[in-house]
Design an enzyme around this catalytic site. Sequence first.
Site, short mmCIF file in Angstrom:
data_model
loop_
_atom_site.label_atom_id
_atom_site.label_comp_id
_atom_site.label_asym_id
_atom_site.label_seq_id
_atom_site.Cartn_x
_atom_site.Cartn_y
_atom_site.Cartn_z
N CYS A 2 0.84 -1.20 0.00
CA CYS A 2 0.00 0.00 0.00
C CYS A 2 0.88 1.25 0.00
CB CYS A 2 -0.95 0.08 1.19
SG CYS A 2 -2.09 -1.27 1.29
N ARG A 27 4.27 -0.54 -4.62
CA ARG A 27 3.98 -1.02 -3.27
C ARG A 27 2.66 -1.78 -3.19
NH1 ARG A 27 7.06 2.07 0.55
NH2 ARG A 27 5.71 1.25 2.15
N TRP A 74 -2.74 -2.80 -1.69
CA TRP A 74 -2.45 -4.24 -1.78
C TRP A 74 -3.36 -4.88 -0.75
CZ3 TRP A 74 -0.69 -8.13 1.48
CH2 TRP A 74 -0.26 -9.30 0.86
N ASN A 99 -1.95 2.21 5.60
CA ASN A 99 -1.05 1.14 5.20
C ASN A 99 -0.75 0.32 6.44
OD1 ASN A 99 1.00 -0.48 4.23
ND2 ASN A 99 2.55 1.14 4.26
N GLY A 100 -0.97 -0.99 6.39
CA GLY A 100 -0.71 -1.84 7.57
C GLY A 100 -1.91 -2.70 7.88
N GLU A 482 17.23 -18.77 -5.71
CA GLU A 482 16.97 -17.41 -6.19
C GLU A 482 16.47 -17.45 -7.64
OE1 GLU A 482 16.49 -14.69 -4.89
OE2 GLU A 482 16.82 -13.19 -6.43
N LYS A 486 12.86 -16.06 -8.87
CA LYS A 486 12.69 -15.06 -9.94
C LYS A 486 11.71 -15.57 -10.98
CE LYS A 486 13.89 -12.40 -8.33
NZ LYS A 486 14.58 -12.09 -7.13
N GLU A 489 7.99 -15.80 -9.63
CA GLU A 489 7.25 -14.58 -9.28
C GLU A 489 6.89 -13.72 -10.48
OE1 GLU A 489 10.98 -12.12 -7.30
OE2 GLU A 489 8.99 -11.67 -6.59
N HIS A 505 15.89 -38.24 -4.14
CA HIS A 505 15.07 -38.51 -2.96
C HIS A 505 13.62 -38.06 -3.18
CE1 HIS A 505 18.54 -39.74 -0.66
NE2 HIS A 505 19.19 -38.67 -1.08
N LYS A 603 6.04 -4.73 -3.58
CA LYS A 603 7.48 -4.60 -3.42
C LYS A 603 7.91 -4.66 -1.96
CE LYS A 603 11.65 -3.73 -4.79
NZ LYS A 603 12.34 -4.89 -5.36
#
Length: 608
Positions: A2, A27, A74, A99-100, A482, A486, A489, A505, A603
């Site tokens: 947000c 955001r 968001w 925001n929160g 990583e 990438k 996402e 395994h 983000k």
Amino acid sequence: MCGIVGGTSNRNILPILIEGLRRLEYRGYDSAGVAYKTNGKISLVKNAGRVDDLAAKLNLKTNKSNIGIAHTRWATHGVPSEKNAHPHNSKNNIYVVHNGIIENHSALKEMLKKEGFKFSSQTDTEVIAHLIQLYTEKGKDLDSAVISTIAKLKGAYALGVLDKNNPDTLIGVRQQSPLVIGEGFEEKFIASDIMALSNITNKFKFMDDGQIAILEKDQITVTSSSGVAARLKTQEVDSNAYTNDLKGYSHFMEKEIFEQSDVIKDSLEGRLTKNESQEGIFGVGFEKEMKNISNIQIIACGTSFHAGRIFEFWSHKFLGINCRVDYGSEYQYQEPIKTDKTLLITISQSGETADTLSSLKFAKKSGDPVTLTICNVANSSLCRESDYALLTKAGPEIGVASTKAFVTQLACLNLLLLTLMRVHNKLPAARKKITAALKDLPKLINKTLKMTGEYKQVAKLLFKRNSALFLGRGLYFPIAREGALKLKEISYIHAEAYPGGELKHGPLALIDKNMPVIALAPDNEHLAKITSNIEEVAARKGKVITIGPLGRTKIDKNGGHIKIPKTLDLLNPIVSVVPLQLIAYYTAVFKGTDVDKPRNLAKSVTVE
Ligand code: M6R
């Protein structure tokens, strides 16, 4: 998570708010809204979708205002929709952006319903607007109503508040979610971060948790949550660094990947001597405190967690110091064990990741660690909560997928390694070699960035697949993870990473001609074993793409190999990640996804 922007000015504020939202859209981007005052009347315009849709709906040509608040969302509570978009209001008097998360919103909602308030959204935010309204109805002025409201709230929040009956005042509140104040000549602003306002001003005040800012065009009053006056100094920032210009690239992620050679240079600049790390780069007293360290704990999330896992290998090999790495979201679930003096490192691009931040606070409460943050944002919550901070100097990272932040985190962690080696008097010859190789790194990254043709070839093998597997061993396993992160996402292809040895395994059952496997093939003691793993995949018709410093580059429809420049084994993971970033990037481009704003993500993850 947000974005908030608000302001009061002599000029028309609406274009500033909309541009601020565009700059904050990384955001959160599922819906957006604005409340603004004109001739004593507050107008509310909200929209499910992007800021550009909101701008079209708002009609910037005809509408004008001198004071307003705006928000890009968001979703946490309630689906992304116009109803749930902020600002939320109470009785068309009090308007709030948030925001929160308000943890006790259910109890507050019940209480407010009994007081006769009606709710029109599924959000936790609406209780805030009604509470402020309730207190003003009970006769409190706006400032006191806000103070009484925040005394009732549990959770993390940054707020912007507008009141129909206080035509010239805008209120900002910060409590565990970031909020900055921007200052201009006869105009004042609040925003979630500098980025939102860097085209308007370079003068900022950084609020502390629990503070309330009362903004009027020509004055700012800051108080504590109990109304005691507080002083915040104004800081000048280099607003040029906060540009949202793509500079000819198609996406921020692409631009940020191609900046990596330069930002590594920036993060090493002035921090190395000929053979060592420069003394004092971590701040006064750090090196003295490090003499007694016998244990290292790292806390981070996502990409930053992967950087921590690489440092774990470096710490064991070059320092002989036990290092443990935990996810920010998991650290607190382990009973803390008393150890000798611990260095607690948080790693974060944003410095605002709620999981990492709350674990840092928990660690400080339950022990007595020396705390260091490796962070990209000065004045962020992690920088303020830590004893020491080393800024990664990657510059603003806007693409949701973290790239240049990661390589600079690794460069900075290498500076930490060199510093601890020096303080603990370890391996002077190795220090010299590492220093030289570190200085050489930007050149090697540049070379790696040039092989775009090969990365596109691999992306063509991937973009129609449903899944992909990444393999690595030792300090290349975090790089495999990583690479998988990438890819998943931004391209939404299901990707998993495994240590090469784990293949047999279980995951080997997934391999057939439709499963591409990307394996990191370093020039070290693991090569023979990872080669065996690759054979195991090839024998089952999986398409294998290997990446490493040996052999020759050759890709065809069945897979192949990409040769990358060679450096010391401890630094080669930094070179190896670049092909993985670009393979993920081109795969997403071929699939046509929204690379910089992948679905469901944001983000800066400021909620736990
Ligand atoms: O700002 P931080 O480094 O603390 O963020 C941590 C993660 O949220 C972040 O790395 C996330 O995983 C990225 N989207 C990965 O590309």
